[in-house]
Write a protein that holds these residues in place. Structure first.
Motif, PDB file in Angstrom:
ATOM      1  N   VAL A 272      40.804   9.930   1.090  1.00  0.00           N
ATOM      2  CA  VAL A 272      40.202  10.461  -0.140  1.00  0.00           C
ATOM      3  C   VAL A 272      39.269   9.413  -0.719  1.00  0.00           C
ATOM      4  CG1 VAL A 272      40.634  11.423  -2.422  1.00  0.00           C
ATOM      5  CG2 VAL A 272      42.244  11.865  -0.566  1.00  0.00           C
ATOM      6  N   ARG A 273      37.973   9.650  -0.591  1.00  0.00           N
ATOM      7  CA  ARG A 273      36.991   8.677  -1.082  1.00  0.00           C
ATOM      8  C   ARG A 273      36.739   8.830  -2.579  1.00  0.00           C
ATOM      9  NH1 ARG A 273      32.464   8.385   3.807  1.00  0.00           N
ATOM     10  NH2 ARG A 273      33.929   7.775   5.450  1.00  0.00           N
ATOM     11  N   ASP A 274      36.818  10.041  -3.081  1.00  0.00           N
ATOM     12  CA  ASP A 274      36.648  10.286  -4.507  1.00  0.00           C
ATOM     13  C   ASP A 274      38.007  10.699  -5.068  1.00  0.00           C
ATOM     14  OD1 ASP A 274      36.060  11.008  -7.076  1.00  0.00           O
ATOM     15  OD2 ASP A 274      34.557  12.529  -6.557  1.00  0.00           O
ATOM     16  N   PRO A 275      38.707   9.812  -5.772  1.00  0.00           N
ATOM     17  CA  PRO A 275      40.046  10.143  -6.274  1.00  0.00           C
ATOM     18  C   PRO A 275      40.082  11.371  -7.169  1.00  0.00           C
ATOM     19  CG  PRO A 275      39.632   7.781  -6.452  1.00  0.00           C
ATOM     20  CD  PRO A 275      38.323   8.433  -6.094  1.00  0.00           C
ATOM     21  N   ARG A 276      38.934  11.749  -7.760  1.00  0.00           N
ATOM     22  CA  ARG A 276      38.901  12.943  -8.599  1.00  0.00           C
ATOM     23  C   ARG A 276      39.003  14.216  -7.763  1.00  0.00           C
ATOM     24  NH1 ARG A 276      33.393  11.579 -11.596  1.00  0.00           N
ATOM     25  NH2 ARG A 276      32.972  11.153  -9.394  1.00  0.00           N
ATOM     26  N   ALA A 277      38.799  14.094  -6.452  1.00  0.00           N
ATOM     27  CA  ALA A 277      38.822  15.258  -5.564  1.00  0.00           C
ATOM     28  C   ALA A 277      40.168  15.421  -4.873  1.00  0.00           C
ATOM     29  CB  ALA A 277      37.715  15.150  -4.526  1.00  0.00           C
ATOM     30  N   ALA A 278      41.201  14.750  -5.364  1.00  0.00           N
ATOM     31  CA  ALA A 278      42.503  14.817  -4.698  1.00  0.00           C
ATOM     32  C   ALA A 278      43.053  16.238  -4.668  1.00  0.00           C
ATOM     33  CB  ALA A 278      43.499  13.882  -5.394  1.00  0.00           C
ATOM     34  N   GLY A 279      42.884  16.991  -5.758  1.00  0.00           N
ATOM     35  CA  GLY A 279      43.391  18.360  -5.797  1.00  0.00           C
ATOM     36  C   GLY A 279      42.771  19.252  -4.737  1.00  0.00           C
ATOM     37  N   PRO A 280      41.413  19.347  -4.693  1.00  0.00           N
ATOM     38  CA  PRO A 280      40.790  20.137  -3.622  1.00  0.00           C
ATOM     39  C   PRO A 280      41.171  19.649  -2.235  1.00  0.00           C
ATOM     40  CG  PRO A 280      39.204  19.671  -5.354  1.00  0.00           C
ATOM     41  CD  PRO A 280      40.441  18.881  -5.681  1.00  0.00           C
ATOM     42  N   TRP A 281      41.330  18.343  -2.066  1.00  0.00           N
ATOM     43  CA  TRP A 281      41.705  17.792  -0.757  1.00  0.00           C
ATOM     44  C   TRP A 281      43.092  18.270  -0.350  1.00  0.00           C
ATOM     45  CZ3 TRP A 281      45.453  13.931   0.494  1.00  0.00           C
ATOM     46  CH2 TRP A 281      45.348  13.405   1.798  1.00  0.00           C
ATOM     47  N   LEU A 282      44.039  18.258  -1.281  1.00  0.00           N
ATOM     48  CA  LEU A 282      45.391  18.733  -0.986  1.00  0.00           C
ATOM     49  C   LEU A 282      45.392  20.226  -0.661  1.00  0.00           C
ATOM     50  CD1 LEU A 282      47.358  16.800  -3.749  1.00  0.00           C
ATOM     51  CD2 LEU A 282      47.569  16.458  -1.273  1.00  0.00           C
ATOM     52  N   ARG A 283      44.617  21.000  -1.402  1.00  0.00           N
ATOM     53  CA  ARG A 283      44.557  22.445  -1.124  1.00  0.00           C
ATOM     54  C   ARG A 283      43.884  22.714   0.220  1.00  0.00           C
ATOM     55  NH1 ARG A 283      43.720  22.182  -6.686  1.00  0.00           N
ATOM     56  NH2 ARG A 283      41.445  22.333  -6.524  1.00  0.00           N
ATOM     57  N   MET A 284      42.924  21.867   0.613  1.00  0.00           N
ATOM     58  CA  MET A 284      42.290  22.021   1.922  1.00  0.00           C
ATOM     59  C   MET A 284      43.310  21.783   3.039  1.00  0.00           C
ATOM     60  SD  MET A 284      39.269  19.764   3.736  1.00  0.00           S
ATOM     61  CE  MET A 284      40.426  18.422   4.000  1.00  0.00           C
ATOM     62  N   ILE A 285      44.172  20.786   2.849  1.00  0.00           N
ATOM     63  CA  ILE A 285      45.210  20.524   3.855  1.00  0.00           C
ATOM     64  C   ILE A 285      46.084  21.765   4.027  1.00  0.00           C
ATOM     65  CG2 ILE A 285      47.299  19.200   4.325  1.00  0.00           C
ATOM     66  CD1 ILE A 285      45.977  16.809   2.970  1.00  0.00           C
ATOM     67  N   VAL A 286      46.512  22.359   2.916  1.00  0.00           N
ATOM     68  CA  VAL A 286      47.349  23.560   2.972  1.00  0.00           C
ATOM     69  C   VAL A 286      46.592  24.693   3.658  1.00  0.00           C
ATOM     70  CG1 VAL A 286      48.478  25.342   1.593  1.00  0.00           C
ATOM     71  CG2 VAL A 286      48.710  22.940   0.951  1.00  0.00           C
ATOM     72  N   ARG A 287      45.341  24.893   3.280  1.00  0.00           N
ATOM     73  CA  ARG A 287      44.542  25.981   3.864  1.00  0.00           C
ATOM     74  C   ARG A 287      44.413  25.807   5.374  1.00  0.00           C
ATOM     75  NH1 ARG A 287      40.561  25.080   0.999  1.00  0.00           N
ATOM     76  NH2 ARG A 287      41.208  26.428  -0.736  1.00  0.00           N
ATOM     77  N   ASN A 288      44.138  24.585   5.820  1.00  0.00           N
ATOM     78  CA  ASN A 288      43.989  24.342   7.259  1.00  0.00           C
ATOM     79  C   ASN A 288      45.304  24.542   8.001  1.00  0.00           C
ATOM     80  OD1 ASN A 288      41.311  23.770   6.893  1.00  0.00           O
ATOM     81  ND2 ASN A 288      41.529  21.544   7.040  1.00  0.00           N
ATOM     82  N   ARG A 289      46.413  24.105   7.385  1.00  0.00           N
ATOM     83  CA  ARG A 289      47.713  24.294   8.022  1.00  0.00           C
ATOM     84  C   ARG A 289      48.059  25.781   8.134  1.00  0.00           C
ATOM     85  NH1 ARG A 289      49.462  20.688  11.496  1.00  0.00           N
ATOM     86  NH2 ARG A 289      49.799  18.623  10.617  1.00  0.00           N
ATOM     87  N   CYS A 290      47.744  26.540   7.115  1.00  0.00           N
ATOM     88  CA  CYS A 290      48.003  27.983   7.170  1.00  0.00           C
ATOM     89  C   CYS A 290      47.200  28.634   8.286  1.00  0.00           C
ATOM     90  CB  CYS A 290      47.645  28.634   5.830  1.00  0.00           C
ATOM     91  SG  CYS A 290      48.770  28.249   4.475  1.00  0.00           S
ATOM     92  N   ARG A 291      45.948  28.291   8.387  1.00  0.00           N
ATOM     93  CA  ARG A 291      45.099  28.889   9.420  1.00  0.00           C
ATOM     94  C   ARG A 291      45.534  28.456  10.809  1.00  0.00           C
ATOM     95  NH1 ARG A 291      39.322  28.231   6.158  1.00  0.00           N
ATOM     96  NH2 ARG A 291      39.633  30.019   4.774  1.00  0.00           N
ATOM     97  N   ASP A 292      45.975  27.196  10.940  1.00  0.00           N
ATOM     98  CA  ASP A 292      46.531  26.754  12.221  1.00  0.00           C
ATOM     99  C   ASP A 292      47.729  27.612  12.605  1.00  0.00           C
ATOM    100  OD1 ASP A 292      44.669  24.740  12.411  1.00  0.00           O
ATOM    101  OD2 ASP A 292      46.018  23.153  11.719  1.00  0.00           O
ATOM    102  N   LEU A 293      48.585  27.870  11.613  1.00  0.00           N
ATOM    103  CA  LEU A 293      49.786  28.664  11.862  1.00  0.00           C
ATOM    104  C   LEU A 293      49.431  30.086  12.280  1.00  0.00           C
ATOM    105  CD1 LEU A 293      52.890  28.454  11.704  1.00  0.00           C
ATOM    106  CD2 LEU A 293      52.738  29.307   9.363  1.00  0.00           C
ATOM    107  N   LEU A 294      48.455  30.670  11.620  1.00  0.00           N
ATOM    108  CA  LEU A 294      48.044  32.029  11.962  1.00  0.00           C
ATOM    109  C   LEU A 294      47.399  32.082  13.342  1.00  0.00           C
ATOM    110  CD1 LEU A 294      46.585  33.251   8.550  1.00  0.00           C
ATOM    111  CD2 LEU A 294      48.748  33.918   9.603  1.00  0.00           C
ATOM    112  N   ARG A 295      46.583  31.091  13.652  1.00  0.00           N
ATOM    113  CA  ARG A 295      45.954  31.074  14.976  1.00  0.00           C
ATOM    114  C   ARG A 295      47.002  30.919  16.060  1.00  0.00           C
ATOM    115  NH1 ARG A 295      41.736  28.096  12.446  1.00  0.00           N
ATOM    116  NH2 ARG A 295      42.624  26.109  13.100  1.00  0.00           N
ATOM    117  N   ALA A 296      47.994  30.071  15.818  1.00  0.00           N
ATOM    118  CA  ALA A 296      49.052  29.875  16.809  1.00  0.00           C
ATOM    119  C   ALA A 296      49.818  31.162  17.064  1.00  0.00           C
ATOM    120  CB  ALA A 296      50.006  28.779  16.345  1.00  0.00           C
ATOM    121  N   ALA A 297      49.937  31.974  16.020  1.00  0.00           N
ATOM    122  CA  ALA A 297      50.642  33.252  16.163  1.00  0.00           C
ATOM    123  C   ALA A 297      49.710  34.370  16.617  1.00  0.00           C
ATOM    124  CB  ALA A 297      51.278  33.632  14.825  1.00  0.00           C
ATOM    125  N   ARG A 298      48.436  34.040  16.883  1.00  0.00           N
ATOM    126  CA  ARG A 298      47.433  34.995  17.343  1.00  0.00           C
ATOM    127  C   ARG A 298      47.222  36.134  16.333  1.00  0.00           C
ATOM    128  NH1 ARG A 298      46.335  33.936  22.663  1.00  0.00           N
ATOM    129  NH2 ARG A 298      47.886  32.720  23.789  1.00  0.00           N
TER     130      ARG A 298
END
Length: 329
Positions: free
Chosen positions: A73-99
């Motif tokens: 995290v280069r901009d500490p003010r962006a921690a919230g969007p960064w955390l939500r991006m992690i969740v979003r990517n993990r969800c999409r990974d999970l959906l792709r794995a389940a086809r």
């Protein structure tokens, strides 16, 4: 004082001291940062997955990923969007794995243009995280490292195949591993564990040296001098062969014009993973799958067990009959 730092959950400026403290290795600060954004993170997971146990899995995954990559995290003010991006990517990974969905282009958390040096500086884990990982049992350590510290062996199905256990067992072991990891972090943070980055750098160099020696015809020499004389080639939980079989498989690939290039390394004292891109010869582009992970159990710095795993198999991959199960497809 810490509670005063939390401020209003919608004010990104108040994330700054918590983010900086977490980047300095303060586990409590990271916990507070995650708590500030827990509702938003869960909301993202629910909007993509709907209610169910997968939401809890994703939230646990996101917490470990945040712990490992808070330095990104280069901009500490962006921690919230960064955390939500992690969740979003993990969800999409999970959906792709389940086809359940088609692959969607993602912005990776690492810049693929970076070389090993830059990746090491930007993404090497805090020494105390690796020390906590070493406290886990081998059965818990392997799925946790694959899930959170590799690039291509993160899916539950992939981990299950590597470990030779059902997917349900993978989920259970990951839950246990995360709980134990959280319980040991504060204790290990107090110690001086300054060798993790050096160990990762050394593992990068070892991967490059091993491949260069193989191309020069000295792979057998590397196995004899640097690996355990009792090296076991594993397929899941089954022992398939020894150094002779590994050497023969490498020699056959090289004779066919196949080359490997290391792209990611995760290295602890007892477990290391080398992820490789595979370059096939122009006249036989489907000889091998496009990538392979070398998953190595270590004892005294020597490899004692090796698993080779192809995250993306090829139906037409050419594998000598005696190597089936060693070069997994």
């Amino acid at each position: 004082m810490v509670r005063e730092m939390m401020g209003h959950p919608q004010d990104p400026v108040d994330d700054v001291p918590l983010t900086r403290a977490a980047q300095g290795g303060d586990v409590a600060a990271l916990g507070l940062l995650l708590e500030r954004h827990r509702a938003g993170m869960r909301g993202v997971a629910l909007s993509i997955l709907g209610p169910g146990p997968d939401v809890d899995d994703v939230m646990q995954d996101a917490a470990v990923t945040a712990l490992r990559r808070i330095g990104d995290v280069r901009d500490p003010r962006a921690a919230g969007p960064w955390l939500r991006m992690i969740v979003r990517n993990r969800c999409r990974d999970l959906l792709r794995a389940a086809r359940l969905t088609e692959p969607v282009a993602e912005s990776s958390l690492r810049d693929i243009a970076d070389g090993p040096g830059e990746l090491l500086e930007r993404h090497a884990m805090r020494d105390w995280i690796w020390e906590a990982i070493e406290e886990l049992s081998p059965a818990l350590r392997l799925p946790l490292v694959l899930r959170h510290f590799t690039e291509g062996v993160t899916g539950y199905e992939h981990i299950a195949r590597v470990c030779g256990v059902p997917v349900g067992t993978v989920r259970s072991r990951l839950a246990q591993a995360r709980a134990k990891l959280a319980a040991t972090l504060e204790a290990t943070a107090a110690g001086a564990h300054s060798d993790a980055r050096l160990r990762t750098a050394a593992s990068w160099e070892e991967a490059r040296h091993t491949l260069s020696a193989a191309v020069a015809g000295d792979f057998g020499k590397v196995l004899k001098e640097d690996w355990s004389p009792e090296i076991a080639l594993m397929s899941g939980a089954t022992r398939m062969g020894d150094a002779a079989l590994l050497e023969r498989g490498m020699d056959d690939d090289l004779a066919a014009g196949v080359r490997q290039r290391p792209v990611n390394v995760a290295a602890g004292r007892s477990l290391a993973v080398w992820e490789m891109d595979i370059v096939n010869p122009a006249d036989d582009p489907d000889h091998c799958p496009p990538s392979v992970a070398w998953i190595m159990t270590l004892s005294g710095g020597r490899v004692t067990h090796l698993r080779l795993f192809h995250p993306v198999p090829l139906r037409t991959a050419v594998v000598p009959p005696e190597l089936h199960g060693i070069w997994p497809q």
